[in-house]
Design a protein around this motif. Structure first.
Motif, short mmCIF file in Angstrom:
data_model
loop_
_atom_site.label_atom_id
_atom_site.label_comp_id
_atom_site.label_asym_id
_atom_site.label_seq_id
_atom_site.Cartn_x
_atom_site.Cartn_y
_atom_site.Cartn_z
N LEU A 55 0.82 -1.20 0.00
CA LEU A 55 0.00 0.00 0.00
C LEU A 55 0.85 1.25 0.00
CD1 LEU A 55 -2.92 -0.87 2.35
CD2 LEU A 55 -3.13 0.70 0.45
N MET B 177 3.41 8.11 3.45
CA MET B 177 2.21 7.66 2.73
C MET B 177 1.04 8.57 3.04
SD MET B 177 0.13 4.12 3.12
CE MET B 177 -1.58 4.01 2.68
N LEU B 178 0.90 8.88 4.30
CA LEU B 178 -0.18 9.76 4.72
C LEU B 178 -0.03 11.13 4.08
CD1 LEU B 178 -2.59 9.68 6.58
CD2 LEU B 178 -1.17 10.68 8.34
N ILE C 120 0.97 4.01 -2.97
CA ILE C 120 0.51 5.36 -2.69
C ILE C 120 1.63 6.35 -2.97
CG2 ILE C 120 -0.29 6.95 -0.92
CD1 ILE C 120 -2.34 4.93 -1.77
N LEU D 204 -1.04 10.99 0.51
CA LEU D 204 -2.49 10.86 0.36
C LEU D 204 -3.18 12.19 0.55
CD1 LEU D 204 -3.47 7.53 2.10
CD2 LEU D 204 -3.96 8.19 -0.24
#
Lengths: 321, 245, 305
Positions: free
Chosen positions: C245, C289-290, C249, C293
């Motif tokens: 993931l 990743m956050l 991402i 996003l």
């Protein structure tokens, strides 16, 4: 009227459970069902009423457990610890909301997943803070008003009280204008904005409510086991919570409760008879998504109504023939 | 008093200019019809006026007030209401609940998490009245799923009217209706008091012409013609745009 | 950190003591290895996400099941590489069946498809537990690659280098397929704009099947490749999925280059993070990743949705 009666009956049955279910093992199972039902109801606020499916709710759930356990370990009294834990969970929920509400749908799912994983990673790796995989022990359950909750029966009744509170709050919430607004944002967010609603703020507040209830569930989860480990915050736990909500059905209050009962029973009871309960659970889940996407409770209702109609039709045909 | 004024509105998507320097002014109480072939940018114009889309440049004035920067949800509070080309109602709910949701949008009650929505009598009454105004008062309790398409078109209009708007934007209110249903909806629209300024997008010229005081013709995002009904109908450019496509 | 460290090279039995600076080199080589494995895992995940617009939550399970199958093929007497290929084929078949029989029924309902992949991951995890039990399984590195390769006064385990090389080769092959073949062009069109691709006449449904098979096969192959290093154990799926993931991402969904670059970024973040900031290892992994996003949802190389 029948609804009220049914509800009163259910409460009666549940309240007297420790008296007719004499095996402590099953009383504990009942406590677990109630705890997970609270988490499922919390998730349902977002996944069901707001239409925002979160895969990070275990993060908020476990956060409360850890916060309370750490506070108690730090010397706080149980009540203080609980308040601190819920406050911390609210803050975390706000952060979750601020970051994830920038999108909806799959993006929302992924952001909540990431956030849950971050919290899990902290619990798992920040060993000096959280004791890592070894988890944190709680020496004793709280004793509100001096009543000990150490026995399964007493604990069950305390959990039931919390559960009934949560269910009542949910019921009021859903029936309120705010609850209707939330469902509106799920169905027609564009129109809601055009009608004057602040869709983002509605979702944000719902997230806080959802997080708070998840936190309450997390507290009782801690008190039940007197132990919390990183697994409580894992993706697997979030997935199980989602399973409960989806399998039970998102449109009702009973749905998530039924879903929680299903998963817990599968896990602890069926696992004695069926060795591979995860397989069965996964299979049931896939089947529900494929054939009964509205969930078990609405789906069963649909089937039952269809059967009644068929029976009536047959009876009518028999009369004529 | 100018109800709605749009000045040099510009909007592009990627390389495509959807709204090209559009200017128009609608007087209070006027009935303005916006026509143009598919893709002319009519619905985009509505989306810009309601605030769903932000213009690249230009101004939008509502009753003399510059609302270009004001977010969409606040424009509803300033008296802007719209219907949608594709029916956007709340499925699974009764007509009454649909109307209630419309009324709630402007009410501070919408934040209340403890009162029982069903018990708010005056709200329900107003909602019923809103439905009655479009002739659906009798079936207010019916779930949306059990209504006909024509009835749903009426609910669309009821939702917008319920908020007692000063500016009503109707996006193709006759779409998908039978000839008779169109006449009914037209009668409904003609019956709206002149306190409400109405701007309508429509394809069906036969039905809509009767409604219009003035007509604006859009093509490729530009205003091609703008004038009274007679003027625009007689304008050779109108025929060109419609025959040429 | 001690000045010298003892380094045991897999299988060769030799022990070397090397200066601490080489720790960084070793971390680097491990990062590259992990990056290679992650690429095998994530390339398919990225294409599936880009084309079908769903994060395939069964992907970690594909990796794990492929690894377990490899173990069985090995004990059945096949050599390492044949086992790996057989595993890839088996996983591709399973992936194809899942897509055709289950996911296709929910065409258009992305959320339902994601939920099905979630349910399937539960099922596959339990099936693996049933068949291979809960004990972790260690595979031996293939005999040809058991030694060490000396590079500039440091000795590197051959197998780890091999994984990185294999990943690069496969990346190259995938890139050629996407860039030079008609199938690749159709896939790229589908990733760009699936509805438009349908309008133009591309059988997007068939592409879904192909991509899902390819992704599952690659994941399974990666599972076998990784087995000598990661070993195979219950929970491998849950360990690998979040990494996939993050890679996708970061790199951008539907982008092969993104998956490639992202895999190595994550490989480095993971290893150096664990070494330098063990307490915040996962935060270091998930925070980028956050950030992506929230700030740049299309990732480093992806297309704007």
């Amino acid at each position: 009227m029948t609804r009220r009666l049914a509800f009163a009956l259910a409460v009666l049955v549940l309240a007297t459970l420790p008296f007719w279910l004499t095996n402590s093992y099953y009383v504990n199972i009942a406590s677990q069902i109630l705890i997970w039902a609270m988490l499922a109801l919390a998730l349902n606020v977002l996944a069901g009423y707001a239409g925002l499916v979160s895969l990070g709710h275990a993060g908020l759930f476990g956060m409360a457990s850890y916060a309370a356990a750490l506070s108690v370990a730090g010397g706080a009294a149980h009540l203080t610890a609980a308040v601190l834990a819920l406050a911390a969970t609210l803050v975390a929920s706000a952060v979750f909301a601020l970051l994830s509400l920038r999108s909806t749908g799959i993006s929302f799912l992924m952001i909540t997943l990431a956030l849950g994983q971050i919290l899990w990673g902290i619990a798992y790796r920040w060993i000096s803070l959280t004791n890592g995989d070894n988890g944190i022990n709680l020496l004793s359950r709280p004793a509100p008003f001096g009543i000990s909750l150490e026995s399964p029966q007493a604990f069950y009744l305390a959990t039931l009280a919390a559960f009934l509170l949560v269910v009542t709050a949910m019921e009021i919430f859903v029936a309120s204008p705010f609850g209707a607004s939330l469902c509106g944002t799920r169905d027609q967010p564009r129109r809601m904005t055009a009608l004057g609603y602040n869709v983002w703020l509605i979702r944000f507040l719902a997230f806080l409510f959802s997080g708070l209830v998840a936190g309450i569930a997390g507290l009782f989860f801690l008190y039940y086991d007197k132990f919390v480990s990183p697994h409580a915050l894992s993706l697997a736990t979030s997935a199980e919570a989602l399973l409960m909500v989806i399998s039970g059905g998102t449109g009702t209050l009973i749905g998530p409760i039924a879903g929680a009962a299903l998963v817990v029973v599968m896990k602890y009871v069926a696992s004695a008879y069926i060795e591979r309960w995860n397989l069965v659970l996964g299979a049931i889940f896939v089947a529900i998504v494929l054939f009964m996407p509205e969930g078990l409770v609405p789906g069963m209702l649909r089937l039952w109504r269809a059967m009644r109609r068929a029976r009536r039709a047959r009876a009518a045909a028999a009369h004529l023939g | 008093m100018t109800a709605l004024e749009v000045r040099e509105l510009q909007k592009s998507f990627g390389g495509l200019t959807v709204t090209a320097n559009v200017s128009l002014a609608v007087k209070e109480g006027e009935r303005r019809l916006i026509i143009g072939p598919n893709g002319a940018g009519k619905t985009t114009l509505f989306n810009l006026i309601t605030g769903e889309l932000k213009p690249a440049s230009g101004r939008i004035m509502l009753f003399g007030r510059d609302i270009t920067r004001i977010p969409s949800r606040l424009r509803a509070h300033l008296g802007v209401a719209r219907t949608y080309q594709i029916i956007t109602l709340f499925p699974g709910e009764t007509l009454l609940r649909n109307a209630v949701l419309s009324l709630l949008g402007l009410s501070p009650l919408r934040w209340n998490p403890v009162v029982r929505l069903d018990r708010l009598a005056s709200l329900a009454e107003d909602a019923r009245a809103a439905l009655a105004r479009v002739g659906l008062g009798a079936i207010a309790g019916r779930p949306l799923g059990e209504t006909s398409y024509g009835e749903r078109r009426r609910v669309e209009i009821a939702m917008a009217l319920a908020q007692r708007p000063r500016l009503l934007l109707l996006d193709e209110p006759f779409a998908g209706l039978s000839v008779e249903e169109r006449r009914d909806i037209l009668r409904l629209i003609l019956g709206i008091p002149r306190e409400v300024t109405i701007v309508m997008i429509e394809h069906d010229m036969d039905t809509a012409l009767e409604f219009a005081d003035r007509i604006t013709l859009l093509h490729f995002g530009k205003v091609i013609a703008d004038g009274t009904r007679a003027e625009v109908v007689a304008d050779p450019r109108t025929r060109e745009v419609y025959l040429g496509e | 950190m001690p000045n010298t460290i003892a380094l045991a090279l897999g299988g060769s039995g030799a022990e070397w003591t090397v200066p601490a600076m080489t720790l960084w080199l070793l971390l680097a080589i491990n990062s590259i290895t992990l990056g290679g494995l992650l690429f095998l895992l994530s390339a398919g995940f990225s294409l599936i996400f880009g084309l079908m617009r769903i994060p395939n939550l069964t992907h970690g399970s594909f990796f794990m099941l492929g690894a377990y199958l490899g173990v069985s093929f090995l004990s059945a007497g096949l050599d390492f590489w044949t086992a790996a290929l057989a595993s890839a084929v088996a996983m591709a078949t399973i992936g194809g069946l899942i897509e055709r029989l289950l996911l296709r029924r929910l065409a258009g309902n992305a959320l339902a498809q994601v939920l099905v992949t979630l349910g399937l991951s539960f099922m596959i995890a339990d099936i693996c537990l049933m068949i291979w039990t809960g004990d972790p399984v260690q595979i031996e590195t293939p005999p040809a690659l058991r030694g060490a390769v000396p590079i500039a006064s440091v000795v590197f385990p051959a197998y780890r280098l091999a994984i990185a090389l294999i990943a690069v080769v496969i990346a190259g092959m995938l890139w050629l397929m996407l860039d030079r073949t008609r199938l690749g062009a159709m896939i790229r069109a589908g990733v760009d704009d699936a509805p438009m691709a349908r309008v133009v006449g591309i059988r997007v449904g068939r592409l879904f099947s192909i991509i899902f098979c390819l992704g599952a096969g690659l994941a399974g192959f990666g599972g076998v490749m990784g087995a000598p290093i990661l070993s195979v154990y219950p929970g491998l799926d849950a360990d690998m999925l979040p990494l996939a993931l993050i890679v996708v991402i970061l790199g951008g969904t539907g982008s092969l280059v993104g998956a490639f670059v992202g895999s190595f970024i994550v490989g480095f973040l993971y290893n150096f993070g664990q070494a330098l900031f063990p307490e915040l290892a996962y935060v270091i992994l998930f925070l980028p990743m956050l950030a992506v996003l929230v700030i740049r949802p299309q990732g480093l190389f992806g297309r704007q949705a």
